[in-house]
Design an enzyme around this catalytic site. Sequence first.
Site, PDB file in Angstrom:
ATOM      1  N   HIS A 118      32.868  23.332  54.703  1.00 48.84           N
ATOM      2  CA  HIS A 118      33.589  23.636  55.942  1.00 48.84           C
ATOM      3  C   HIS A 118      35.095  23.692  55.723  1.00 48.84           C
ATOM      4  O   HIS A 118      35.865  23.497  56.659  1.00 48.84           O
ATOM      5  CB  HIS A 118      33.245  22.608  57.029  1.00 48.84           C
ATOM      6  CG  HIS A 118      31.819  22.709  57.489  1.00 48.84           C
ATOM      7  ND1 HIS A 118      31.146  21.676  58.110  1.00 48.84           N
ATOM      8  CD2 HIS A 118      30.926  23.725  57.417  1.00 48.84           C
ATOM      9  CE1 HIS A 118      29.911  22.061  58.391  1.00 48.84           C
ATOM     10  NE2 HIS A 118      29.740  23.292  57.979  1.00 48.84           N
ATOM     11  N   CYS A 149      57.600  31.723  57.328  1.00 53.29           N
ATOM     12  CA  CYS A 149      57.620  33.122  57.787  1.00 53.29           C
ATOM     13  C   CYS A 149      57.543  33.211  59.311  1.00 53.29           C
ATOM     14  O   CYS A 149      57.644  34.295  59.874  1.00 53.29           O
ATOM     15  CB  CYS A 149      56.473  33.906  57.151  1.00 53.29           C
ATOM     16  SG  CYS A 149      54.887  33.719  58.000  1.00 53.29           S
TER      17      CYS A 149
HETATM   18  P1  NAD Z   1      27.640  13.788  62.228  1.00 53.64           P
HETATM   19  O1  NAD Z   1      28.825  13.199  62.881  1.00 53.64           O
HETATM   20  O2  NAD Z   1      26.839  14.773  62.957  1.00 53.64           O
HETATM   21  O3  NAD Z   1      26.642  12.646  61.732  1.00 53.64           O
HETATM   22  C1  NAD Z   1      27.048  11.508  61.044  1.00 53.64           C
HETATM   23  C2  NAD Z   1      25.826  10.881  60.415  1.00 53.64           C
HETATM   24  O4  NAD Z   1      26.231   9.760  59.637  1.00 53.64           O
HETATM   25  C3  NAD Z   1      24.778  10.366  61.402  1.00 53.64           C
HETATM   26  O5  NAD Z   1      23.506  10.827  60.996  1.00 53.64           O
HETATM   27  C4  NAD Z   1      24.860   8.823  61.266  1.00 53.64           C
HETATM   28  O6  NAD Z   1      23.610   8.198  61.421  1.00 53.64           O
HETATM   29  C5  NAD Z   1      25.340   8.679  59.863  1.00 53.64           C
HETATM   30  N1  NAD Z   1      26.105   7.454  59.567  1.00 53.64           N
HETATM   31  C6  NAD Z   1      26.954   6.772  60.366  1.00 53.64           C
HETATM   32  N2  NAD Z   1      27.557   5.771  59.696  1.00 53.64           N
HETATM   33  C7  NAD Z   1      27.088   5.824  58.428  1.00 53.64           C
HETATM   34  C8  NAD Z   1      27.339   5.091  57.242  1.00 53.64           C
HETATM   35  N3  NAD Z   1      28.228   4.069  57.221  1.00 53.64           N
HETATM   36  N4  NAD Z   1      26.658   5.423  56.132  1.00 53.64           N
HETATM   37  C9  NAD Z   1      25.760   6.457  56.126  1.00 53.64           C
HETATM   38  N5  NAD Z   1      25.493   7.192  57.215  1.00 53.64           N
HETATM   39  C10 NAD Z   1      26.153   6.895  58.343  1.00 53.64           C
HETATM   40  O7  NAD Z   1      28.182  14.372  60.852  1.00 53.64           O
HETATM   41  P2  NAD Z   1      27.808  15.682  60.046  1.00 53.64           P
HETATM   42  O8  NAD Z   1      26.349  15.772  59.877  1.00 53.64           O
HETATM   43  O9  NAD Z   1      28.684  15.649  58.855  1.00 53.64           O
HETATM   44  O10 NAD Z   1      28.241  16.916  60.960  1.00 53.64           O
HETATM   45  C11 NAD Z   1      29.458  16.928  61.607  1.00 53.64           C
HETATM   46  C12 NAD Z   1      30.430  18.026  61.226  1.00 53.64           C
HETATM   47  O11 NAD Z   1      31.701  17.518  61.523  1.00 53.64           O
HETATM   48  C13 NAD Z   1      30.487  18.346  59.784  1.00 53.64           C
HETATM   49  O12 NAD Z   1      30.260  19.688  59.701  1.00 53.64           O
HETATM   50  C14 NAD Z   1      31.915  18.055  59.307  1.00 53.64           C
HETATM   51  O13 NAD Z   1      32.539  19.256  58.923  1.00 53.64           O
HETATM   52  C15 NAD Z   1      32.665  17.610  60.492  1.00 53.64           C
HETATM   53  N6  NAD Z   1      33.352  16.304  60.391  1.00 53.64           N
HETATM   54  C16 NAD Z   1      33.998  15.922  59.266  1.00 53.64           C
HETATM   55  C17 NAD Z   1      34.627  14.687  59.205  1.00 53.64           C
HETATM   56  C18 NAD Z   1      35.324  14.310  57.921  1.00 53.64           C
HETATM   57  O14 NAD Z   1      35.826  15.163  57.223  1.00 53.64           O
HETATM   58  N7  NAD Z   1      35.336  13.017  57.583  1.00 53.64           N
HETATM   59  C19 NAD Z   1      34.610  13.835  60.297  1.00 53.64           C
HETATM   60  C20 NAD Z   1      33.965  14.263  61.461  1.00 53.64           C
HETATM   61  C21 NAD Z   1      33.325  15.482  61.479  1.00 53.64           C
HETATM   62 ZN    ZN Z   2      53.487  32.498  56.707  1.00 55.01          ZN
END
Ligand code: NAD
Ligand code: ZN
Length: 254
Positions: A118, A149
């Site tokens: 992503h 720019c």
């Molecule tokens: P999600 O928020 O949908 O799900 C998070 C998952 O992590 C859940 O299934 C939950 O049960 C699990 N979880 C919670 N705490 C945990 C832990 N300590 N250890 C292991 N598992 C744990 O996240 P997703 O599936 O990544 O989808 C969300 C989208 O949001 C992604 O596409 C991502 O791009 C984006 N996102 C990224 C960030 C980041 O970069 N850190 C943060 C938020 C969202």
């Molecule tokens: Zn620029």
Amino acid sequence: MLIEKAARDLAAARNVVALTGAGISIGSGIPPFRGKGGLWEKFDPMQYASIDAFMADPEKVWREFIGELKVVIDNAQPNAAHMALARLERLGMLHTVITQNVDGLHQAAGNTTVIEFHGTFTRQRCTDCAALSATRDVDLSRLPPRCWCGGVLRPDWVFFGEMIPSVELDRARQSAAGCDLMLVIGTSALVQPAAYLPVIAREASARVIEINAEATPLTASVSDYLIQGKAEAMLDQILGALEALRPDGPPHPG
Ligand code: NAD
Ligand code: ZN
């Protein structure tokens, strides 16, 4: 015990890929999107994280959403789960990390082959000339921040409503199809097409091991087994069990 089983499966595998999601970074203080404490409790994704919302009012999206996220992500450090994956790579036991996260913490921990499905929040891209700049260096005193720019800066990530870049999509699909073990860590497996990668791995006869605080839609039909718990603790324990499997035993007896 599933921890020992995962260690044995890892030791027997020849091409291991990890697919990670927001859950792996919660221990670094970055909130997830869904669920309790998630960003979507506060922000409507279509009003803040879609490309249409951003283009319609970049100043508002920067002020209320991206600016806040910058403070959180600029200051986040890799946690024990990121460090464990970096160690697995150094041990020659992890080939590729495919991450849905945009926080750059896998690279900060030391992983070198990371597919950012992503995109990333660690860089900003000019909407006019496409020049890139480090998010840490972006000046928020005037919003939206601009390139030299004059163009508005945007995160170099995939907004809702945008396509996954085809290079990342192809690399991720190939990694999934070529692995013989996939660790699926901290992802709710609700966001497509990322959630389909474990299915590709499974169809290619790979083992799929989930590490998550709770069961997901993959658990019943795609995963071989779920190690339920926090990624930080579970990965640490798996690495400990792997050390114990080595012929000379753990490096520090007792
Ligand atoms: P999600 O928020 O949908 O799900 C998070 C998952 O992590 C859940 O299934 C939950 O049960 C699990 N979880 C919670 N705490 C945990 C832990 N300590 N250890 C292991 N598992 C744990 O996240 P997703 O599936 O990544 O989808 C969300 C989208 O949001 C992604 O596409 C991502 O791009 C984006 N996102 C990224 C960030 C980041 O970069 N850190 C943060 C938020 C969202
Ligand atoms: Zn620029």
